[in-house]
Design a protein around this motif. Structure first.
Motif, PDB file in Angstrom:
ATOM      1  N   CYS A  21      33.262  44.968  35.987  1.00 26.62           N
ATOM      2  CA  CYS A  21      33.280  43.968  37.065  1.00 26.62           C
ATOM      3  C   CYS A  21      34.435  44.242  38.022  1.00 26.62           C
ATOM      4  O   CYS A  21      35.499  44.702  37.599  1.00 26.62           O
ATOM      5  N   CYS A  22      34.245  43.928  39.306  1.00 25.41           N
ATOM      6  CA  CYS A  22      35.342  44.015  40.256  1.00 25.41           C
ATOM      7  C   CYS A  22      36.264  42.803  40.048  1.00 25.41           C
ATOM      8  O   CYS A  22      35.896  41.839  39.378  1.00 25.41           O
ATOM      9  N   GLU A  23      37.455  42.849  40.641  1.00 21.15           N
ATOM     10  CA  GLU A  23      38.439  41.785  40.411  1.00 21.15           C
ATOM     11  C   GLU A  23      37.911  40.428  40.850  1.00 21.15           C
ATOM     12  O   GLU A  23      38.121  39.415  40.200  1.00 21.15           O
ATOM     13  N   ARG A  24      37.229  40.403  41.991  1.00 22.23           N
ATOM     14  CA  ARG A  24      36.769  39.103  42.501  1.00 22.23           C
ATOM     15  C   ARG A  24      35.711  38.500  41.591  1.00 22.23           C
ATOM     16  O   ARG A  24      35.656  37.294  41.402  1.00 22.23           O
ATOM     17  N   CYS A  25      34.853  39.356  41.037  1.00 18.96           N
ATOM     18  CA  CYS A  25      33.861  38.826  40.102  1.00 18.96           C
ATOM     19  C   CYS A  25      34.543  38.286  38.845  1.00 18.96           C
ATOM     20  O   CYS A  25      34.175  37.234  38.333  1.00 18.96           O
ATOM     21  N   CYS A  26      35.556  39.012  38.347  1.00 16.43           N
ATOM     22  CA  CYS A  26      36.301  38.502  37.197  1.00 16.43           C
ATOM     23  C   CYS A  26      36.815  37.099  37.496  1.00 16.43           C
ATOM     24  O   CYS A  26      36.683  36.175  36.697  1.00 16.43           O
ATOM     25  N   PRO A  71      29.829  51.067  41.297  1.00 16.72           N
ATOM     26  CA  PRO A  71      29.786  49.718  41.869  1.00 16.72           C
ATOM     27  C   PRO A  71      29.937  48.648  40.792  1.00 16.72           C
ATOM     28  O   PRO A  71      29.620  48.876  39.630  1.00 16.72           O
ATOM     29  N   CYS A  72      30.407  47.491  41.197  1.00 18.11           N
ATOM     30  CA  CYS A  72      30.613  46.360  40.286  1.00 18.11           C
ATOM     31  C   CYS A  72      29.280  45.960  39.643  1.00 18.11           C
ATOM     32  O   CYS A  72      28.265  45.837  40.331  1.00 18.11           O
ATOM     33  N   ILE A  73      29.292  45.732  38.333  1.00 11.79           N
ATOM     34  CA  ILE A  73      28.037  45.411  37.631  1.00 11.79           C
ATOM     35  C   ILE A  73      27.499  44.030  38.012  1.00 11.79           C
ATOM     36  O   ILE A  73      26.318  43.753  37.854  1.00 11.79           O
ATOM     37  N   ALA A  74      28.349  43.163  38.511  1.00 10.39           N
ATOM     38  CA  ALA A  74      27.904  41.799  38.811  1.00 10.39           C
ATOM     39  C   ALA A  74      27.513  41.612  40.276  1.00 10.39           C
ATOM     40  O   ALA A  74      26.481  41.041  40.578  1.00 10.39           O
ATOM     41  N   CYS A  75      28.343  42.120  41.199  1.00 10.63           N
ATOM     42  CA  CYS A  75      28.067  41.872  42.623  1.00 10.63           C
ATOM     43  C   CYS A  75      27.565  43.127  43.335  1.00 10.63           C
ATOM     44  O   CYS A  75      27.279  43.075  44.525  1.00 10.63           O
ATOM     45  N   LEU A  76      27.447  44.212  42.615  1.00 10.96           N
ATOM     46  CA  LEU A  76      27.000  45.479  43.217  1.00 10.96           C
ATOM     47  C   LEU A  76      27.837  45.831  44.447  1.00 10.96           C
ATOM     48  O   LEU A  76      27.335  46.298  45.453  1.00 10.96           O
TER      49      LEU A  76
HETATM   50 ZN   LIG Z   1      31.955  42.201  41.821  1.00 11.11          ZN
END
Ligand SMILES: [Zn+2]
Length: 508
Positions: A21-26, A71-76
């Motif tokens: 996950c990217c930081e913002r998704c975390c 890419p981030c697994i949650a927000c792509l």
């Molecule tokens: Zn993300």
């Protein structure tokens, strides 16, 4: 307790980071709603002691393995720091709207809905104490949804670049739809066909026959709402698989709520209809009041179309004089909405100059949608004044015309739908009141015939069939001027002198 929460947040953060996950998704799965964190990645990194290229030499723990290249697994990667949002602004600017504020909405690919669910199910397994509470919305911890996080991250930047104010509230006048595409969307969303065959196989068959979307946002939302971990996991990876490509911004869709322009019009022509006169698909007249007014206004406001309405209507051969008849034009998706009063004045002058004496307008102004009801309100109650040129084929009894005002005073008429409009209106009988009438004989033109010409002035309830009141329409309007005067009477010309409706306001 506080320390426990901090520790738990850090554990969730690290776990999600580790999974890709990217930081913002975390941040959003932890439920942090402080916008400043979304705007500034450094704050996040400080808070959760994230190892970045800047500080990895300081001997901190090992860096997460999957986050840098994929890419981030949650927000792509929708929430990743990028300059791509500038394409949204370029798109919007190219459309030439002059709005001062906007609301925006994201149109997301289905894959993002599925991935969101996957992460939440994963978390409910990893941190059941936090995420598996069924009394929370969706049965999950109060996380921040992707759309909100995106607006917190990019809203202010887009607003600044567009030089517009961003409204977070319900849809405002100017609306930007940001469309997100994902090349692997079809592949990733196909898992739903098996996961929820009950819902989507039927939709897929329907699509085969009738077209349309199988996976609408709503249908996917409903399907995923109470999907269990087991059911989900048997058809789709949980946590989500590492994506190979990120999402991209597709061209935006913009729309501006209708704007309403009102005024009053005079019609001086006896061959001009109010609305385009078309019979069996063929035009019967070159123009119309609606077109003479509407086309110029549409052009000035760069609208995509318009709807014309007026306080009643006059026949083709009837003039509308005096202060004129109130009208309103609804402008559909106008690209210009900030028009100064002096510009409206110029537009009014232009319409008057272009209509070659057939019509003229006054009091052109912008009105609110709420005010429009005044145009229709009192349709029945409002009064109108008419002047008609009439002819009596034989002289009326002496004094009959002079004393007309005594006989016609709040006189109630029974009017059956006139023969001339029966082809487009149902046959009904209605009651209308003539509030007052006077007649003035026009001195004889020394003709040898017995005809008497006179000017009839009437004040009537709106919706009265005036021509029929004069000639009686073969007895379909009772009483009528023929029955009152006792002689054959006909109408030669009719003018509306006043529509007694004080709307819209006068403009100097
Ligand atoms: Zn993300």
């Amino acid at each position: 307790m506080h320390e426990n929460q901090e520790g738990l947040s850090k554990a969730i953060f690290d776990k999600l980071k580790e999974e890709g996950c990217c930081e913002r998704c975390c941040l959003r799965y932890i439920g942090i709603k402080d916008i400043t964190y979304y705007r500034n990645l450094n704050l996040i990194n400080d808070k959760f002691k994230v190892v970045t290229e800047d500080n990895e030499n300081e001997g901190k723990p090992s860096a997460p393995k999957k986050t840098k290249l994929t890419p981030c697994i949650a927000c792509l990667d929708l929430l990743r720091d990028s300059e791509d949002y500038k394409t949204i602004c370029k798109d919007v600017e190219a459309k030439g709207y002059d709005a001062k504020s906007f609301t925006c909405a994201l149109s997301l690919p289905v894959s993002l809905q599925i991935r969101e669910k996957s992460v939440l199910l994963f978390l409910s397994r990893q941190f059941p104490a936090v995420y598996a509470m069924n009394d929370m919305p969706n049965g999950f911890y109060n996380y921040v949804n992707l759309k909100d996080a995106w607006k917190w991250t990019y809203g202010a930047k887009i607003a600044e670049l567009l030089n517009m104010k961003m409204d977070f509230g319900p849809i405002q006048d100017f609306f930007i739809e940001v469309n997100i595409t994902y090349p692997d969307d079809e592949k990733e969303s196909s898992c739903l066909l098996k996961m929820h065959a009950d819902i989507f196989e039927r939709r897929a068959k329907h699509r085969y026959r009738y077209g349309g979307e199988i996976f609408t946002r709503k249908s996917v939302e409903v399907a995923l709402a109470d999907t269990t971990y087991e059911r989900f996991h048997s058809h789709s990876p949980c946590p989500p698989a590492i994506p190979t490509v990120p999402v991209r911004y597709a061209p935006v869709t913009c729309s501006q709520n209708s704007l309403f322009v009102a005024g009053r019009y005079n019609k001086y022509s006896r061959t001009l209809s109010q609305t385009p006169w078309v019979i069996d698909g063929e035009r019967r007249a070159e123009s119309s009041v609606q077109e003479l007014i509407g086309e110029n206004i549409v052009k000035a406001f760069k609208a995509q179309g318009s709807k014309f309405s007026a306080s009643g209507r006059e026949d083709v051969d009837v003039r509308t004089l005096g202060r004129g008849r109130p009208f309103a034009v609804e402008l559909l998706d106008p690209h210009r909405v900030n028009i100064e009063p002096n510009e409206l004045r110029m537009l009014q002058d232009e319409i008057n100059a272009n209509s070659l004496g057939k019509i003229s307008i006054r009091d052109l102004q912008i009105v609110s949608k709420e005010e429009l009801c005044k145009l229709k309100y009192g349709e029945e109650e409002k009064k109108k004044r008419y002047t008609a040129l009439c002819i009596a084929l034989t002289p009326p009894p002496p004094g009959a015309l002079e004393s007309l005002s005594e006989k016609v005073h709040d006189l109630v008429l029974h009017q059956k739908t006139p023969i001339r409009v029966l082809h487009r209106r149902p046959l009904v009988e209605r009651l209308r009141t003539i509030h007052g009438a006077t007649a003035e004989v026009i001195p004889s033109r020394a003709d040898s015939d017995q005809s008497v010409y006179f000017v009839l002035r009437l004040r009537t309830q709106a919706g009265t069939y005036v021509k029929e009141f004069v000639h009686g329409d073969f007895g379909r309007t009772e009483p009528n001027l023929r029955s009152i005067l006792g002689v054959e009477v006909d109408i030669l010309a009719l003018d509306v002198e006043e529509v007694e409706l004080d709307w819209p306001k006068e403009v100097n």
